[in-house]
Write a protein that holds these residues in place. Structure first.
Motif, PDB file in Angstrom:
ATOM      1  N   GLY A   8      44.977 -46.247 -30.426  1.00  0.00           N
ATOM      2  CA  GLY A   8      46.430 -46.154 -29.553  1.00  0.00           C
ATOM      3  C   GLY A   8      47.104 -47.358 -29.464  1.00  0.00           C
ATOM      4  N   SER A  17      56.158 -47.045 -22.814  1.00  0.00           N
ATOM      5  CA  SER A  17      54.904 -46.518 -22.436  1.00  0.00           C
ATOM      6  C   SER A  17      53.930 -46.187 -23.510  1.00  0.00           C
ATOM      7  CB  SER A  17      55.027 -45.044 -21.884  1.00  0.00           C
ATOM      8  OG  SER A  17      55.681 -44.918 -20.531  1.00  0.00           O
ATOM      9  N   ARG A  19      49.724 -44.675 -24.618  1.00  0.00           N
ATOM     10  CA  ARG A  19      48.462 -44.218 -24.134  1.00  0.00           C
ATOM     11  C   ARG A  19      47.218 -44.590 -24.819  1.00  0.00           C
ATOM     12  NH1 ARG A  19      46.574 -37.716 -24.259  1.00  0.00           N
ATOM     13  NH2 ARG A  19      46.022 -38.365 -26.454  1.00  0.00           N
ATOM     14  N   SER A  21      43.142 -44.389 -25.823  1.00  0.00           N
ATOM     15  CA  SER A  21      41.964 -43.518 -25.899  1.00  0.00           C
ATOM     16  C   SER A  21      40.749 -44.287 -26.028  1.00  0.00           C
ATOM     17  CB  SER A  21      42.220 -42.428 -27.075  1.00  0.00           C
ATOM     18  OG  SER A  21      43.449 -41.689 -27.075  1.00  0.00           O
ATOM     19  N   PHE A  67      49.556 -47.999 -14.457  1.00  0.00           N
ATOM     20  CA  PHE A  67      48.589 -47.702 -15.180  1.00  0.00           C
ATOM     21  C   PHE A  67      48.018 -46.547 -14.609  1.00  0.00           C
ATOM     22  CE2 PHE A  67      48.010 -51.822 -18.144  1.00  0.00           C
ATOM     23  CZ  PHE A  67      49.356 -51.852 -18.212  1.00  0.00           C
ATOM     24  N   THR A  68      47.536 -45.581 -15.367  1.00  0.00           N
ATOM     25  CA  THR A  68      46.529 -44.636 -14.862  1.00  0.00           C
ATOM     26  C   THR A  68      45.481 -44.431 -15.789  1.00  0.00           C
ATOM     27  OG1 THR A  68      48.406 -43.254 -13.668  1.00  0.00           O
ATOM     28  CG2 THR A  68      46.412 -41.924 -14.026  1.00  0.00           C
ATOM     29  N   SER A  70      42.460 -41.419 -17.171  1.00  0.00           N
ATOM     30  CA  SER A  70      42.189 -40.002 -16.739  1.00  0.00           C
ATOM     31  C   SER A  70      40.925 -39.743 -17.939  1.00  0.00           C
ATOM     32  CB  SER A  70      43.506 -39.014 -17.243  1.00  0.00           C
ATOM     33  OG  SER A  70      43.743 -39.263 -18.473  1.00  0.00           O
ATOM     34  N   TYR A  79      41.496 -42.004 -21.224  1.00  0.00           N
ATOM     35  CA  TYR A  79      42.598 -42.406 -21.576  1.00  0.00           C
ATOM     36  C   TYR A  79      43.299 -43.513 -20.518  1.00  0.00           C
ATOM     37  CZ  TYR A  79      42.274 -38.088 -23.973  1.00  0.00           C
ATOM     38  OH  TYR A  79      41.699 -37.124 -24.995  1.00  0.00           O
ATOM     39  N   HIS A  81      46.658 -44.517 -19.616  1.00  0.00           N
ATOM     40  CA  HIS A  81      48.188 -44.235 -19.671  1.00  0.00           C
ATOM     41  C   HIS A  81      48.808 -45.564 -19.098  1.00  0.00           C
ATOM     42  CE1 HIS A  81      47.254 -39.808 -19.954  1.00  0.00           C
ATOM     43  NE2 HIS A  81      46.110 -40.119 -19.407  1.00  0.00           N
ATOM     44  N   MET A  82      49.875 -46.183 -19.712  1.00  0.00           N
ATOM     45  CA  MET A  82      50.530 -47.404 -19.406  1.00  0.00           C
ATOM     46  C   MET A  82      51.950 -47.267 -19.371  1.00  0.00           C
ATOM     47  SD  MET A  82      48.065 -50.132 -21.365  1.00  0.00           S
ATOM     48  CE  MET A  82      48.751 -49.548 -22.960  1.00  0.00           C
ATOM     49  N   ASN A  83      52.320 -47.484 -18.329  1.00  0.00           N
ATOM     50  CA  ASN A  83      53.917 -47.043 -18.010  1.00  0.00           C
ATOM     51  C   ASN A  83      54.715 -48.459 -17.795  1.00  0.00           C
ATOM     52  OD1 ASN A  83      53.993 -44.392 -18.600  1.00  0.00           O
ATOM     53  ND2 ASN A  83      53.281 -44.080 -16.508  1.00  0.00           N
TER      54      ASN A  83
END
Length: 115
Positions: A8, A17, A19, A21, A67-68, A70, A79, A81-83
């Motif tokens: 990714g 953003s 994401r 993996s 960042f999150t 999941s 994952y 998740h980067m914003n």
């Protein structure tokens, strides 16, 4: 054979953003947590965040609000998740899986954030 594969990573503009993996396969042990680390150019590898088997996640302060982490139901894929990315997030991002005694690293995926 245990494999940890990140994917990714790519070039993205600041404010964008992305994401990432991390897929684990071949494990014969229970994975207790997945960790994300990163190594920026000229810097030491730093911890980014972690998710445990209960779904609880922790983050380094510099990414906490952006960042999150999941995971999927099979608990073999997580994952990141980067914003609101900024150039300081440019790094190779690594995933590590850990059991009670085991730990395995992936080869990393490059994230480059342009100003």
């Amino acid at each position: 054979q245990v494999q940890v594969v990140e994917s990714g990573g790519t070039l993205v503009q600041a404010g964008g953003s992305l994401r990432l993996s991390c897929v684990a396969s071949g494990t014969t042990f229970r994975i207790t947590h997945f960790d994300w680390y990163r190594r920026a150019p000229g810097k030491v590898r730093e911890f980014v965040g972690s998710i445990d088997s209960t779904g609880g996640a922790t983050y380094v302060d510099s990414v906490k609000d952006r960042f999150t982490i999941s995971r999927d139901g099979a608990e073999t894929t997580v994952y990141l998740h980067m914003n609101n990315l900024n150039p300081e997030d440019t790094a190779v991002y690594y995933c590590k899986i850990a059991g009670r005694k085991e730990q395995y690293w992936g080869q990393g995926t490059q994230v480059t954030v342009s100003a």
